[in-house]
Design a protein around this motif. Structure first.
Motif, PDB file in Angstrom:
ATOM      1  N   GLY A   7       0.706  -1.186  -0.058  1.00  0.00           N
ATOM      2  CA  GLY A   7      -0.064  -0.006   0.043  1.00  0.00           C
ATOM      3  C   GLY A   7       0.854   1.353  -0.033  1.00  0.00           C
ATOM      4  N   LEU A   8       1.998   1.023  -0.044  1.00  0.00           N
ATOM      5  CA  LEU A   8       2.945   2.432  -0.092  1.00  0.00           C
ATOM      6  C   LEU A   8       3.216   2.785  -1.399  1.00  0.00           C
ATOM      7  CD1 LEU A   8       5.656   1.638   2.672  1.00  0.00           C
ATOM      8  CD2 LEU A   8       3.679   3.179   2.707  1.00  0.00           C
ATOM      9  N   ASP A   9       3.279   4.163  -1.546  1.00  0.00           N
ATOM     10  CA  ASP A   9       3.679   4.870  -2.823  1.00  0.00           C
ATOM     11  C   ASP A   9       4.818   4.181  -3.658  1.00  0.00           C
ATOM     12  OD1 ASP A   9       1.501   6.610  -2.600  1.00  0.00           O
ATOM     13  OD2 ASP A   9       2.747   8.279  -1.682  1.00  0.00           O
ATOM     14  N   LEU A  10       4.599   4.111  -4.776  1.00  0.00           N
ATOM     15  CA  LEU A  10       5.741   3.427  -5.880  1.00  0.00           C
ATOM     16  C   LEU A  10       6.552   4.515  -6.391  1.00  0.00           C
ATOM     17  CD1 LEU A  10       3.402   0.903  -7.717  1.00  0.00           C
ATOM     18  CD2 LEU A  10       5.022   0.426  -5.946  1.00  0.00           C
ATOM     19  N   THR A  11       7.519   4.031  -6.689  1.00  0.00           N
ATOM     20  CA  THR A  11       8.483   5.205  -7.384  1.00  0.00           C
ATOM     21  C   THR A  11       9.064   4.595  -8.745  1.00  0.00           C
ATOM     22  OG1 THR A  11      10.472   4.308  -6.211  1.00  0.00           O
ATOM     23  CG2 THR A  11       9.457   6.087  -5.300  1.00  0.00           C
ATOM     24  N   ALA A  12       9.269   5.430  -9.728  1.00  0.00           N
ATOM     25  CA  ALA A  12       9.682   4.951 -10.980  1.00  0.00           C
ATOM     26  C   ALA A  12      11.168   4.694 -11.001  1.00  0.00           C
ATOM     27  CB  ALA A  12       9.303   6.064 -12.008  1.00  0.00           C
ATOM     28  N   HIS A  13      11.693   3.655 -11.599  1.00  0.00           N
ATOM     29  CA  HIS A  13      13.119   3.100 -11.725  1.00  0.00           C
ATOM     30  C   HIS A  13      13.494   2.868 -13.218  1.00  0.00           C
ATOM     31  CE1 HIS A  13      14.096   3.196  -7.355  1.00  0.00           C
ATOM     32  NE2 HIS A  13      13.004   2.793  -7.206  1.00  0.00           N
ATOM     33  N   ARG A  14      14.364   4.147 -13.583  1.00  0.00           N
ATOM     34  CA  ARG A  14      14.863   3.955 -14.944  1.00  0.00           C
ATOM     35  C   ARG A  14      15.930   2.587 -15.067  1.00  0.00           C
ATOM     36  NH1 ARG A  14      14.988  10.114 -15.927  1.00  0.00           N
ATOM     37  NH2 ARG A  14      12.890  10.632 -15.495  1.00  0.00           N
ATOM     38  N   GLY A  15      15.682   1.655 -15.959  1.00  0.00           N
ATOM     39  CA  GLY A  15      16.979   0.669 -16.293  1.00  0.00           C
ATOM     40  C   GLY A  15      17.604   0.960 -17.508  1.00  0.00           C
ATOM     41  N   CYS A  16      18.178   0.051 -17.814  1.00  0.00           N
ATOM     42  CA  CYS A  16      18.864   0.238 -19.128  1.00  0.00           C
ATOM     43  C   CYS A  16      17.812   0.065 -20.309  1.00  0.00           C
ATOM     44  CB  CYS A  16      20.068  -0.719 -19.361  1.00  0.00           C
ATOM     45  SG  CYS A  16      21.538  -0.256 -18.311  1.00  0.00           S
ATOM     46  N   ARG A  17      17.007  -0.998 -20.031  1.00  0.00           N
ATOM     47  CA  ARG A  17      16.148  -1.088 -21.212  1.00  0.00           C
ATOM     48  C   ARG A  17      14.556  -0.805 -20.808  1.00  0.00           C
ATOM     49  NH1 ARG A  17      17.974  -7.080 -22.948  1.00  0.00           N
ATOM     50  NH2 ARG A  17      16.629  -6.556 -24.759  1.00  0.00           N
ATOM     51  N   GLU A  18      14.203  -0.586 -19.572  1.00  0.00           N
ATOM     52  CA  GLU A  18      12.743  -0.239 -19.227  1.00  0.00           C
ATOM     53  C   GLU A  18      12.706   0.612 -18.130  1.00  0.00           C
ATOM     54  OE1 GLU A  18      11.562  -4.060 -18.489  1.00  0.00           O
ATOM     55  OE2 GLU A  18      12.818  -4.564 -16.817  1.00  0.00           O
ATOM     56  N   VAL A  19      11.616   0.978 -17.905  1.00  0.00           N
ATOM     57  CA  VAL A  19      11.223   1.900 -16.737  1.00  0.00           C
ATOM     58  C   VAL A  19      10.202   0.877 -15.768  1.00  0.00           C
ATOM     59  CG1 VAL A  19       9.982   3.841 -15.697  1.00  0.00           C
ATOM     60  CG2 VAL A  19      11.402   3.973 -17.751  1.00  0.00           C
ATOM     61  N   VAL A  20      10.316   0.516 -14.685  1.00  0.00           N
ATOM     62  CA  VAL A  20       9.308  -0.118 -13.754  1.00  0.00           C
ATOM     63  C   VAL A  20       9.249   0.653 -12.688  1.00  0.00           C
ATOM     64  CG1 VAL A  20      10.432  -2.470 -14.278  1.00  0.00           C
ATOM     65  CG2 VAL A  20      11.170  -1.087 -12.415  1.00  0.00           C
ATOM     66  N   LEU A  21       8.047   0.520 -12.030  1.00  0.00           N
ATOM     67  CA  LEU A  21       7.550   0.998 -10.806  1.00  0.00           C
ATOM     68  C   LEU A  21       8.039   0.043  -9.714  1.00  0.00           C
ATOM     69  CD1 LEU A  21       3.732   2.087 -11.860  1.00  0.00           C
ATOM     70  CD2 LEU A  21       6.081   3.578 -11.570  1.00  0.00           C
ATOM     71  N   ARG A  22       8.708   0.672  -8.562  1.00  0.00           N
ATOM     72  CA  ARG A  22       9.076  -0.148  -7.343  1.00  0.00           C
ATOM     73  C   ARG A  22       8.600   0.289  -6.170  1.00  0.00           C
ATOM     74  NH1 ARG A  22      14.665  -1.240  -8.813  1.00  0.00           N
ATOM     75  NH2 ARG A  22      13.732  -2.712 -10.232  1.00  0.00           N
ATOM     76  N   CYS A  23       8.423  -0.432  -5.308  1.00  0.00           N
ATOM     77  CA  CYS A  23       7.818  -0.042  -3.909  1.00  0.00           C
ATOM     78  C   CYS A  23       9.335   0.026  -3.086  1.00  0.00           C
ATOM     79  CB  CYS A  23       6.813  -1.113  -3.346  1.00  0.00           C
ATOM     80  SG  CYS A  23       6.517  -0.707  -1.569  1.00  0.00           S
ATOM     81  N   PRO A  24       9.366   1.262  -2.414  1.00  0.00           N
ATOM     82  CA  PRO A  24      10.668   1.414  -1.581  1.00  0.00           C
ATOM     83  C   PRO A  24      10.664   0.469  -0.375  1.00  0.00           C
ATOM     84  CG  PRO A  24       9.217   3.358  -1.485  1.00  0.00           C
ATOM     85  CD  PRO A  24       8.703   2.619  -2.483  1.00  0.00           C
ATOM     86  N   SER A  25       9.500   0.140   0.016  1.00  0.00           N
ATOM     87  CA  SER A  25       9.458  -0.456   1.199  1.00  0.00           C
ATOM     88  C   SER A  25       9.588  -1.869   1.084  1.00  0.00           C
ATOM     89  CB  SER A  25       8.117  -0.280   1.858  1.00  0.00           C
ATOM     90  OG  SER A  25       7.826  -0.961   3.146  1.00  0.00           O
ATOM     91  N   CYS A  26       8.805  -2.592   0.234  1.00  0.00           N
ATOM     92  CA  CYS A  26       8.892  -4.145   0.134  1.00  0.00           C
ATOM     93  C   CYS A  26       9.800  -4.700  -1.171  1.00  0.00           C
ATOM     94  CB  CYS A  26       7.625  -4.793   0.146  1.00  0.00           C
ATOM     95  SG  CYS A  26       6.480  -4.545  -1.393  1.00  0.00           S
ATOM     96  N   GLY A  27       9.976  -3.599  -2.016  1.00  0.00           N
ATOM     97  CA  GLY A  27      10.668  -4.084  -3.055  1.00  0.00           C
ATOM     98  C   GLY A  27       9.966  -4.748  -4.261  1.00  0.00           C
ATOM     99  N   ALA A  28       8.637  -4.693  -4.338  1.00  0.00           N
ATOM    100  CA  ALA A  28       7.901  -5.249  -5.167  1.00  0.00           C
ATOM    101  C   ALA A  28       8.041  -4.371  -6.544  1.00  0.00           C
ATOM    102  CB  ALA A  28       6.389  -5.216  -4.991  1.00  0.00           C
TER     103      ALA A  28
END
Length: 55
Positions: A7-28
């Protein structure tokens, strides 16, 4: 946008080939397509500057 696992806010992470949304708490990590309906104008503006042809 909130993490489906904790339930925490997700952050965008830019990789070499894609952008994913990641949870800073549980790492999902989530594909952007899973949250496309929830993306607002500010998020789309920020992601508009991500180069998608980095290969």
């Amino acid at each position: 946008m909130e993490c489906a696992q904790c339930g925490l806010d997700l952050t965008a992470h830019r990789g070499c080939r894609e952008v994913v949304l990641r949870c800073p708490s549980c790492g999902a990590a989530y594909d952007l397509r899973e949250y496309s309906a929830e993306m607002d104008d500010d998020f789309e503006e920020e992601m508009g500057f991500v180069p998608m042809d980095r290969i």
